[in-house]
Each structure stands twice: as C-alpha cells, then as structure tokens.
Design a protein around this motif. Structure first.
Motif, PDB file in Angstrom:
ATOM      1  N   SER A 128       0.820  -1.212   0.000  1.00  0.00           N
ATOM      2  CA  SER A 128       0.000   0.000   0.000  1.00  0.00           C
ATOM      3  C   SER A 128       0.857   1.266   0.000  1.00  0.00           C
ATOM      4  CB  SER A 128      -0.945   0.008   1.205  1.00  0.00           C
ATOM      5  OG  SER A 128      -0.208  -0.037   2.412  1.00  0.00           O
ATOM      6  N   ALA A 129       2.112   1.172   0.432  1.00  0.00           N
ATOM      7  CA  ALA A 129       3.007   2.331   0.429  1.00  0.00           C
ATOM      8  C   ALA A 129       3.261   2.828  -0.995  1.00  0.00           C
ATOM      9  CB  ALA A 129       4.332   1.971   1.091  1.00  0.00           C
ATOM     10  N   LEU A 130       3.045   1.960  -1.956  1.00  0.00           N
ATOM     11  CA  LEU A 130       3.271   2.352  -3.344  1.00  0.00           C
ATOM     12  C   LEU A 130       2.268   3.406  -3.814  1.00  0.00           C
ATOM     13  CD1 LEU A 130       5.414   1.430  -5.328  1.00  0.00           C
ATOM     14  CD2 LEU A 130       3.708  -0.038  -6.367  1.00  0.00           C
ATOM     15  N   LEU A 131       1.151   3.541  -3.109  1.00  0.00           N
ATOM     16  CA  LEU A 131       0.147   4.540  -3.479  1.00  0.00           C
ATOM     17  C   LEU A 131       0.681   5.969  -3.314  1.00  0.00           C
ATOM     18  CD1 LEU A 131      -3.052   2.921  -1.935  1.00  0.00           C
ATOM     19  CD2 LEU A 131      -2.249   2.831  -4.315  1.00  0.00           C
ATOM     20  N   GLN A 132       1.782   6.128  -2.595  1.00  0.00           N
ATOM     21  CA  GLN A 132       2.401   7.443  -2.408  1.00  0.00           C
ATOM     22  C   GLN A 132       3.406   7.774  -3.510  1.00  0.00           C
ATOM     23  OE1 GLN A 132       4.168   7.366   1.480  1.00  0.00           O
ATOM     24  NE2 GLN A 132       2.328   6.517   2.416  1.00  0.00           N
ATOM     25  N   GLU A 133       3.697   6.812  -4.358  1.00  0.00           N
ATOM     26  CA  GLU A 133       4.732   6.983  -5.377  1.00  0.00           C
ATOM     27  C   GLU A 133       4.124   7.247  -6.754  1.00  0.00           C
ATOM     28  OE1 GLU A 133       7.951   7.027  -4.568  1.00  0.00           O
ATOM     29  OE2 GLU A 133       7.343   6.634  -2.491  1.00  0.00           O
ATOM     30  N   THR A 134       4.854   7.978  -7.584  1.00  0.00           N
ATOM     31  CA  THR A 134       4.488   8.160  -8.983  1.00  0.00           C
ATOM     32  C   THR A 134       5.093   7.004  -9.766  1.00  0.00           C
ATOM     33  OG1 THR A 134       4.449  10.550  -8.709  1.00  0.00           O
ATOM     34  CG2 THR A 134       4.601   9.717 -10.959  1.00  0.00           C
ATOM     35  N   LEU A 135       4.259   6.297 -10.505  1.00  0.00           N
ATOM     36  CA  LEU A 135       4.641   5.026 -11.111  1.00  0.00           C
ATOM     37  C   LEU A 135       4.925   5.152 -12.605  1.00  0.00           C
ATOM     38  CD1 LEU A 135       1.782   2.982  -9.415  1.00  0.00           C
ATOM     39  CD2 LEU A 135       4.114   3.370  -8.562  1.00  0.00           C
ATOM     40  N   LEU A 136       5.991   4.502 -13.029  1.00  0.00           N
ATOM     41  CA  LEU A 136       6.303   4.399 -14.449  1.00  0.00           C
ATOM     42  C   LEU A 136       5.437   3.291 -15.043  1.00  0.00           C
ATOM     43  CD1 LEU A 136      10.205   4.441 -14.155  1.00  0.00           C
ATOM     44  CD2 LEU A 136       8.674   6.395 -14.510  1.00  0.00           C
ATOM     45  N   HIS A 137       5.037   3.445 -16.288  1.00  0.00           N
ATOM     46  CA  HIS A 137       4.195   2.415 -16.912  1.00  0.00           C
ATOM     47  C   HIS A 137       4.370   2.421 -18.422  1.00  0.00           C
ATOM     48  CE1 HIS A 137       0.997   5.351 -18.142  1.00  0.00           C
ATOM     49  NE2 HIS A 137       1.601   6.046 -17.196  1.00  0.00           N
ATOM     50  N   THR A 138       3.792   1.420 -19.082  1.00  0.00           N
ATOM     51  CA  THR A 138       3.824   1.356 -20.545  1.00  0.00           C
ATOM     52  C   THR A 138       2.437   1.607 -21.085  1.00  0.00           C
ATOM     53  OG1 THR A 138       3.391  -1.012 -20.645  1.00  0.00           O
ATOM     54  CG2 THR A 138       5.691  -0.348 -20.596  1.00  0.00           C
ATOM     55  N   SER A 139       2.387   2.292 -22.217  1.00  0.00           N
ATOM     56  CA  SER A 139       1.098   2.517 -22.861  1.00  0.00           C
ATOM     57  C   SER A 139       0.606   1.248 -23.544  1.00  0.00           C
ATOM     58  CB  SER A 139       1.191   3.675 -23.859  1.00  0.00           C
ATOM     59  OG  SER A 139       2.251   3.470 -24.764  1.00  0.00           O
ATOM     60  N   SER A 140       1.496   0.289 -23.773  1.00  0.00           N
ATOM     61  CA  SER A 140       1.104  -0.953 -24.434  1.00  0.00           C
ATOM     62  C   SER A 140       0.427  -1.953 -23.494  1.00  0.00           C
ATOM     63  CB  SER A 140       2.322  -1.617 -25.087  1.00  0.00           C
ATOM     64  OG  SER A 140       3.277  -1.952 -24.099  1.00  0.00           O
ATOM     65  N   ARG A 141       0.541  -1.734 -22.201  1.00  0.00           N
ATOM     66  CA  ARG A 141      -0.083  -2.650 -21.242  1.00  0.00           C
ATOM     67  C   ARG A 141      -0.712  -1.839 -20.108  1.00  0.00           C
ATOM     68  NH1 ARG A 141       2.532  -8.235 -18.893  1.00  0.00           N
ATOM     69  NH2 ARG A 141       0.559  -9.079 -18.202  1.00  0.00           N
ATOM     70  N   PRO A 142      -1.784  -1.117 -20.425  1.00  0.00           N
ATOM     71  CA  PRO A 142      -2.382  -0.226 -19.429  1.00  0.00           C
ATOM     72  C   PRO A 142      -3.008  -0.942 -18.238  1.00  0.00           C
ATOM     73  CG  PRO A 142      -3.753  -0.342 -21.388  1.00  0.00           C
ATOM     74  CD  PRO A 142      -2.474  -1.071 -21.707  1.00  0.00           C
ATOM     75  N   GLN A 143      -3.290  -2.216 -18.375  1.00  0.00           N
ATOM     76  CA  GLN A 143      -3.917  -2.953 -17.273  1.00  0.00           C
ATOM     77  C   GLN A 143      -2.918  -3.471 -16.251  1.00  0.00           C
ATOM     78  OE1 GLN A 143      -3.181  -4.167 -20.222  1.00  0.00           O
ATOM     79  NE2 GLN A 143      -2.659  -6.324 -20.065  1.00  0.00           N
ATOM     80  N   ALA A 144      -1.627  -3.339 -16.497  1.00  0.00           N
ATOM     81  CA  ALA A 144      -0.620  -3.935 -15.611  1.00  0.00           C
ATOM     82  C   ALA A 144      -0.717  -3.416 -14.181  1.00  0.00           C
ATOM     83  CB  ALA A 144       0.783  -3.714 -16.175  1.00  0.00           C
ATOM     84  N   TRP A 145      -0.672  -2.105 -14.000  1.00  0.00           N
ATOM     85  CA  TRP A 145      -0.737  -1.559 -12.642  1.00  0.00           C
ATOM     86  C   TRP A 145      -2.085  -1.807 -11.989  1.00  0.00           C
ATOM     87  CZ3 TRP A 145       3.011  -0.887  -9.517  1.00  0.00           C
ATOM     88  CH2 TRP A 145       4.251  -0.412  -9.937  1.00  0.00           C
ATOM     89  N   PRO A 146      -3.216  -1.536 -12.663  1.00  0.00           N
ATOM     90  CA  PRO A 146      -4.507  -1.815 -12.018  1.00  0.00           C
ATOM     91  C   PRO A 146      -4.662  -3.283 -11.609  1.00  0.00           C
ATOM     92  CG  PRO A 146      -4.831  -0.359 -13.873  1.00  0.00           C
ATOM     93  CD  PRO A 146      -3.394  -0.810 -13.917  1.00  0.00           C
ATOM     94  N   SER A 147      -4.198  -4.194 -12.438  1.00  0.00           N
ATOM     95  CA  SER A 147      -4.285  -5.628 -12.091  1.00  0.00           C
ATOM     96  C   SER A 147      -3.433  -5.950 -10.873  1.00  0.00           C
ATOM     97  CB  SER A 147      -3.855  -6.491 -13.277  1.00  0.00           C
ATOM     98  OG  SER A 147      -4.743  -6.339 -14.350  1.00  0.00           O
ATOM     99  N   TRP A 148      -2.224  -5.389 -10.839  1.00  0.00           N
ATOM    100  CA  TRP A 148      -1.342  -5.622  -9.696  1.00  0.00           C
ATOM    101  C   TRP A 148      -1.981  -5.061  -8.425  1.00  0.00           C
ATOM    102  CZ3 TRP A 148       1.066  -2.678  -6.001  1.00  0.00           C
ATOM    103  CH2 TRP A 148       2.043  -3.307  -5.256  1.00  0.00           C
ATOM    104  N   ALA A 149      -2.513  -3.846  -8.513  1.00  0.00           N
ATOM    105  CA  ALA A 149      -3.152  -3.221  -7.342  1.00  0.00           C
ATOM    106  C   ALA A 149      -4.305  -4.078  -6.842  1.00  0.00           C
ATOM    107  CB  ALA A 149      -3.636  -1.819  -7.695  1.00  0.00           C
ATOM    108  N   GLN A 150      -5.143  -4.518  -7.744  1.00  0.00           N
ATOM    109  CA  GLN A 150      -6.290  -5.347  -7.355  1.00  0.00           C
ATOM    110  C   GLN A 150      -5.825  -6.641  -6.695  1.00  0.00           C
ATOM    111  OE1 GLN A 150      -8.791  -6.594 -10.610  1.00  0.00           O
ATOM    112  NE2 GLN A 150     -10.514  -7.013  -9.256  1.00  0.00           N
ATOM    113  N   ALA A 151      -4.794  -7.269  -7.241  1.00  0.00           N
ATOM    114  CA  ALA A 151      -4.276  -8.513  -6.672  1.00  0.00           C
ATOM    115  C   ALA A 151      -3.716  -8.315  -5.270  1.00  0.00           C
ATOM    116  CB  ALA A 151      -3.197  -9.101  -7.582  1.00  0.00           C
ATOM    117  N   HIS A 152      -3.329  -7.086  -4.938  1.00  0.00           N
ATOM    118  CA  HIS A 152      -2.782  -6.779  -3.622  1.00  0.00           C
ATOM    119  C   HIS A 152      -3.783  -6.054  -2.722  1.00  0.00           C
ATOM    120  CE1 HIS A 152       0.888  -7.844  -5.747  1.00  0.00           C
ATOM    121  NE2 HIS A 152       1.380  -8.105  -4.555  1.00  0.00           N
ATOM    122  N   GLY A 153      -5.057  -6.078  -3.130  1.00  0.00           N
ATOM    123  CA  GLY A 153      -6.114  -5.498  -2.310  1.00  0.00           C
ATOM    124  C   GLY A 153      -6.098  -3.982  -2.252  1.00  0.00           C
TER     125      GLY A 153
END
Length: 134
Positions: free
Chosen positions: A27-52
């Motif tokens: 949950s500490a990651l919610l305080q950070e600005t995250l790097l991501h790819t435009s080719s896989r927009p579901q990566a972060w949301p899926s990870w967040a959901q898997a970690h509640g």
C-alpha cells in the motif's frame, strides 16, 4: 505453455523510496508516482487489485511506448515500474533493481505458438530450451 507469467514492482536502489519500500506493505506504493507502458495499461490496475489496493488511487507518471524503455527508466532511478520477472532477472541479480514484494502470477502464461502442420523437432527443441530459461 512455457511458464506462468509473474510480475512485480521493481525499483532502482538509487531511487529515494527504494529502501523505504523494502520494509513496508504494498500500500506504500500509493504514495509513489509510477512508471508504466502505454502498451499494457492494465498492468498496474491488475497488480493493485491482486494486492487489495484501490487501482484508482494509483498515481501513474511517465508512460513509455515499449517495455524496454520502461525498464531502462527504472534502472536509471526514475521511479517504480512493473515488469515480468524473466525480463528483470539479470538486473535483480546484478543489484540494478530490487523487487520489494517479489513477483506474483498474473493468470497469464508465456507461450510458444506455431502453425498447425507436421511436427518440427526444431520447434520442440526451442520450446524445451525456453522452458528451461524461464
């Protein structure tokens, strides 16, 4: 199927939050600005959901067109990224990245697809090698 896909958060040890992230829950990651790819927009949301975590609370920063660029930015210390384990294994082993919470299965798989037709021993040999590497 060659191997299950496993992804995790990676960050350079030089990033200001790296040491703190090693000792706190995801949950500490919610305080950070995250790097991501435009080719896989579901990566972060899926990870967040898997970690509640609430995916809408994620702060997405710079988007990269290709995963390679994302990983180079992470190694350069520009922020936390999300990546498949095999693609960052060497950076983890060399200490260029850390994975504070390890890697988790996504439900997806690394696969080798081939056209229908007669069996080809070369393809089978490649598949066996890939399984060993993954």
């Amino acid at each position: 199927e060659l191997a299950p896909e496993r992804v995790g958060v990676v960050v350079a040890p030089s990033h200001p939050a790296a040491q703190r992230l090693r000792h706190v829950p995801p949950s500490a990651l919610l305080q950070e600005t995250l790097l991501h790819t435009s080719s896989r927009p579901q990566a972060w949301p899926s990870w967040a959901q898997a970690h509640g975590l609430d995916a809408s609370a994620l702060k997405l920063g710079t988007a990269f067109e290709h995963l390679y660029y994302l990983l180079e930015a992470a190694v350069a210390g520009l922020g936390p990224a999300i990546a498949p384990e095999p693609l960052v294994a060497e950076d983890l082993a060399a200490g260029r990245l850390i994975a504070p919470w390890g890697f988790a299965a996504t439900g997806g798989f690394w696969v080798l697809a081939r056209p229908d037709g007669p069996a080809d021993a070369r393809v089978d040999a490649l598949a066996d090698w890939l399984v060993q590497q993954l």
